[in-house]
Design a protein around this motif. Structure first.
Motif, PDB file in Angstrom:
ATOM      1  N   PHE B  50     -11.964  20.646  13.448  1.00 35.21           N
ATOM      2  CA  PHE B  50     -11.727  21.436  12.227  1.00 35.21           C
ATOM      3  C   PHE B  50     -10.297  21.978  12.242  1.00 35.21           C
ATOM      4  CE2 PHE B  50     -11.704  25.208   9.656  1.00 35.21           C
ATOM      5  CZ  PHE B  50     -12.664  25.050   8.669  1.00 35.21           C
ATOM      6  N   ARG B  52      -7.755  20.991  13.991  1.00 34.41           N
ATOM      7  CA  ARG B  52      -6.758  19.925  13.952  1.00 34.41           C
ATOM      8  C   ARG B  52      -6.582  19.397  12.540  1.00 34.41           C
ATOM      9  NH1 ARG B  52      -6.696  13.652  15.158  1.00 34.41           N
ATOM     10  NH2 ARG B  52      -4.650  13.524  14.189  1.00 34.41           N
ATOM     11  N   HIS B  53      -7.690  19.191  11.882  1.00 35.49           N
ATOM     12  CA  HIS B  53      -7.616  18.672  10.522  1.00 35.49           C
ATOM     13  C   HIS B  53      -6.874  19.648   9.605  1.00 35.49           C
ATOM     14  CE1 HIS B  53      -9.899  16.469   7.061  1.00 35.49           C
ATOM     15  NE2 HIS B  53      -8.593  16.345   6.996  1.00 35.49           N
ATOM     16  N   ALA B  54      -7.202  20.902   9.756  1.00 30.62           N
ATOM     17  CA  ALA B  54      -6.534  21.921   8.929  1.00 30.62           C
ATOM     18  C   ALA B  54      -5.038  21.968   9.241  1.00 30.62           C
ATOM     19  CB  ALA B  54      -7.178  23.282   9.155  1.00 30.62           C
ATOM     20  N   ASP B  56      -3.257  19.487  10.328  1.00 30.07           N
ATOM     21  CA  ASP B  56      -2.685  18.279   9.738  1.00 30.07           C
ATOM     22  C   ASP B  56      -2.407  18.484   8.261  1.00 30.07           C
ATOM     23  OD1 ASP B  56      -2.775  16.960  12.119  1.00 30.07           O
ATOM     24  OD2 ASP B  56      -4.587  15.825  11.673  1.00 30.07           O
TER      25      ASP B  56
END
Lengths: 140, 140
Positions: B50, B52-54, B56
């Motif tokens: 979560f 990491r995605h945010a 990114d």
DNA sequence: CTTGAAGCTCTAGTTGCTAGAGCATGTATC
DNA sequence: GATACATGCTCTAGCAACTAGAGCTTCAAG
């Protein structure tokens, strides 16, 4: 002769930033008044405007240092300056591309949000589950 | 149970970054093995993905902290999460706009460079003389 | 001659990590 | 069981490019 405050106003660069630029050697050490205050002439103002403009265009300080060095040698070929600008242009283009992908993703997330509870929230959902992305590879 | 190295691989986040996230309280303190090594379960892996995605997507860590807090409360209305994403979307749009102006400027500079000497170089010229810009206000 | 703005130096903080030193632990092989 | 090597640990310091603050001095106006 300009005090640091006047120079700051004239160039649109904050006072501490000017001192910082001097400290890292981007600007030469300033002359001092009898009372130890920095005094600047027209040449430094121009140099600082150059720096500011280049910063506004996103050039990193190292590139600016190089550009200043080049600007001081009017008879050299300008290939190096051109090269630095080209590199900066490529970097800017890449960042735009990346940001546009993010924009798409964020727009999708926000558009799909049904304004219910967190458990149904598309924003949280997509963040937690990468598979829901359009582009699985916006990482880096 | 995963060691920090396995977690790192699984989530695509470097080992020191994971420890850093724990240090700043973005991830909870990990359980430890008998030999004091961190051990992680599935839940932390999801949480880290979560994050990491945010990241990114360009969310700042503070926003992510808030989003995680929200994600932990499934029954709350999702207006806040939506709001955070909206803000991020606006920030991204602004950055794109700014970068596009810079791109134009840089392209003009590079295109006009005649590949002569520095004294004729359009790149150096434009940087030193703001009046030659299309947009006098790409500052900030 | 006093007041207040502007100047000075120095240190430390910001964001989001990354790199290194100098150790301890875990695992695979002999 | 010994050994080698990867992986783990903590701690400190560094990166860009400033910004903020403490505590002091100097300057310009009234």
């Amino acid at each position: 002769m300009l005090t640091i405050g006047k120079l700051s106003q004239a160039a649109g660069v904050k006072v501490p930033t000017i001192r910082y630029y001097e400290q890292i050697g981007l600007l030469p050490e300033a002359d001092r008044s009898s009372g130890n205050q920095r005094l600047y002439g027209q040449k430094t103002l121009e140099r600082l405007c150059f720096v500011r403009h280049a910063r506004d265009l996103g050039f990193p300080l190292d590139a600016i240092r190089e550009l200043l060095r080049l600007a001081d040698q009017p008879d050299m070929p300008c290939a190096s300056a051109d090269e630095i600008a080209r590199r900066q242009l490529i970097a800017v283009k890449e960042r735009i591309q990346r940001l546009q992908a993010l924009q798409t993703e964020l727009q999708r997330m926000v558009a799909q949000c049904a304004h219910g509870t967190i458990s149904d929230c598309r924003v949280i959902d997509v963040l937690g589950n990468h598979d829901l992305c359009l582009h699985a590879d916006h990482g880096h």
